[in-house]
Scaffold this motif. Structure first.
Motif, PDB file in Angstrom:
ATOM      1  N   ALA A  74     -17.312  20.286   9.234  1.00 53.99           N
ATOM      2  CA  ALA A  74     -18.305  19.734   8.308  1.00 53.99           C
ATOM      3  C   ALA A  74     -18.738  18.339   8.743  1.00 53.99           C
ATOM      4  O   ALA A  74     -19.928  17.980   8.655  1.00 53.99           O
ATOM      5  CB  ALA A  74     -17.715  19.685   6.896  1.00 53.99           C
ATOM      6  N   LEU A  75     -17.782  17.547   9.239  1.00 52.52           N
ATOM      7  CA  LEU A  75     -18.111  16.203   9.710  1.00 52.52           C
ATOM      8  C   LEU A  75     -19.089  16.267  10.882  1.00 52.52           C
ATOM      9  O   LEU A  75     -20.047  15.486  10.949  1.00 52.52           O
ATOM     10  CB  LEU A  75     -16.833  15.474  10.123  1.00 52.52           C
ATOM     11  N   ALA A  76     -18.831  17.195  11.788  1.00 56.11           N
ATOM     12  CA  ALA A  76     -19.738  17.337  12.932  1.00 56.11           C
ATOM     13  C   ALA A  76     -21.147  17.721  12.475  1.00 56.11           C
ATOM     14  O   ALA A  76     -22.151  17.197  12.999  1.00 56.11           O
ATOM     15  CB  ALA A  76     -19.189  18.387  13.899  1.00 56.11           C
TER      16      ALA A  76
ATOM     17  N   CYS B 184     -27.213  13.337  10.530  1.00 51.89           N
ATOM     18  CA  CYS B 184     -27.446  11.891  10.578  1.00 51.89           C
ATOM     19  C   CYS B 184     -28.210  11.515  11.848  1.00 51.89           C
ATOM     20  O   CYS B 184     -29.154  10.708  11.800  1.00 51.89           O
ATOM     21  CB  CYS B 184     -26.095  11.172  10.525  1.00 51.89           C
ATOM     22  N   ILE B 185     -27.835  12.115  12.948  1.00 51.95           N
ATOM     23  CA  ILE B 185     -28.539  11.847  14.218  1.00 51.95           C
ATOM     24  C   ILE B 185     -29.986  12.343  14.136  1.00 51.95           C
ATOM     25  O   ILE B 185     -30.920  11.672  14.604  1.00 51.95           O
ATOM     26  CB  ILE B 185     -27.791  12.535  15.375  1.00 51.95           C
TER      27      ILE B 185
ATOM     28  N   LYS C 261     -27.972   8.201   3.391  1.00 52.70           N
ATOM     29  CA  LYS C 261     -27.109   9.128   2.647  1.00 52.70           C
ATOM     30  C   LYS C 261     -26.128   9.826   3.580  1.00 52.70           C
ATOM     31  O   LYS C 261     -24.933   9.935   3.278  1.00 52.70           O
ATOM     32  CB  LYS C 261     -27.972  10.169   1.928  1.00 52.70           C
ATOM     33  N   PHE C 262     -26.619  10.271   4.737  1.00 61.18           N
ATOM     34  CA  PHE C 262     -25.744  10.934   5.697  1.00 61.18           C
ATOM     35  C   PHE C 262     -24.685   9.968   6.245  1.00 61.18           C
ATOM     36  O   PHE C 262     -23.549  10.367   6.509  1.00 61.18           O
ATOM     37  CB  PHE C 262     -26.565  11.538   6.844  1.00 61.18           C
TER      38      PHE C 262
ATOM     39  N   GLU D 125     -15.023  10.988   7.250  1.00 63.43           N
ATOM     40  CA  GLU D 125     -14.109  10.421   8.243  1.00 63.43           C
ATOM     41  C   GLU D 125     -12.838   9.902   7.569  1.00 63.43           C
ATOM     42  O   GLU D 125     -11.730  10.041   8.104  1.00 63.43           O
ATOM     43  CB  GLU D 125     -14.792   9.295   9.018  1.00 63.43           C
ATOM     44  N   SER D 126     -13.007   9.320   6.376  1.00 67.07           N
ATOM     45  CA  SER D 126     -11.835   8.872   5.616  1.00 67.07           C
ATOM     46  C   SER D 126     -10.961  10.049   5.203  1.00 67.07           C
ATOM     47  O   SER D 126      -9.720   9.988   5.286  1.00 67.07           O
ATOM     48  CB  SER D 126     -12.290   8.089   4.377  1.00 67.07           C
ATOM     49  N   ASN D 127     -11.616  11.148   4.782  1.00 68.76           N
ATOM     50  CA  ASN D 127     -10.857  12.349   4.404  1.00 68.76           C
ATOM     51  C   ASN D 127     -10.109  12.936   5.601  1.00 68.76           C
ATOM     52  O   ASN D 127      -8.952  13.343   5.482  1.00 68.76           O
ATOM     53  CB  ASN D 127     -11.803  13.395   3.814  1.00 68.76           C
TER      54      ASN D 127
END
Length: 237
Positions: free
Chosen positions: A46-48, A54-55, A119-120, A128-130
């Motif tokens: 999901a982060l990726a 975002c990119i 937002k992204f 990233e914190s998770n």
């Protein structure tokens, strides 16, 4: 009927075994670690995806900015061309207006892309914190699992040793050893008693000879006889 009872007993045994395996802390910890690793894989995926969005939003911001500048330059070129007589004024105004409308649309798209990017970015920070927390928990529980396995080994070894000691006592080995000690002590005392009896059984002759030291007296008598044969007389005589 007996066959059904046996099946029922087997089923009960399997159920109890399943319950025991569920309650096994090592197996529960291992399962918990596997679950956390699955959560980590899902979180990384999901982060990726969020980073990709975002990119993409960042690229859109740049694209809309470039489009806005491009339409603004085109509007200026059209007006300059009309000013130099290369284009009808009315047509120039119409085209320049359309270019400025496109510029405004690009500006609107740029603002939306900027908002999406922000937002992204926040989503990326949160995810990233998770991910970091999950990794820390996995490392923590893996260490806990190592300690737990070591404690189980020590507990099993201690239990086995204590069980053996308990079995030794329960089998009466300690009592047998105490009886053997008592038996040996009795035999030693009996041997000492026989020795005293043997010492007291000496003959009267032995006691008399011992008292006058017969061997010494006989030796003196033999010495006197030898001196007499040799004609040796005592100087005192």
């Amino acid at each position: 009927m007996q066959f059904l009872k046996r099946l029922f007993k087997i089923g009960q045994a399997e159920v109890h075994s399943a319950i025991d395996s569920i309650e096994d802390p090592i197996k529960m910890t291992e399962q918990g670690i596997r679950d956390m690793k699955e959560d980590l894989d899902q979180s990384l995926e999901a982060l990726a995806q969020v980073k990709a969005m975002c990119i993409r939003a960042k690229n859109e911001v740049e694209e809309y900015a470039n489009k806005g500048e491009d339409y603004n330059e085109k509007a200026m070129l059209i007006l300059r061309k009309a000013q130099s007589g290369g284009l009808i004024s009315a047509e120039a105004d119409r085209l320049a207006t359309e270019a400025l409308i496109k510029k405004e649309q690009a500006f609107t798209g740029q603002k939306r892309a900027i908002a999406d990017k922000e937002k992204f970015d926040q989503n990326v920070l949160q995810m990233e914190s998770n991910v970091k927390t999950i990794k820390q928990n996995i490392s923590k529980w893996e260490n806990e699992l190592k300690i737990l396995r070591s404690r189980v080994k020590v507990a099993d070894a201690t239990k086995s040793l204590n069980k053996q000691m308990a079995q030794i006592d329960s089998n009466g080995t300690v009592i047998l050893l105490e009886r053997m000690k008592e038996k040996v002590a009795q035999e030693e005392a009996l041997a000492e008693a026989y020795g005293e009896i043997a010492g007291n059984a000496k003959s009267i002759d032995e006691e008399i000879d011992k008292a006058i030291n017969v061997s010494e007296t006989k030796a003196l008598s033999e010495l006197e006889k030898l001196k007499e044969q040799l004609g040796i007389t005592d100087s005192k005589e």
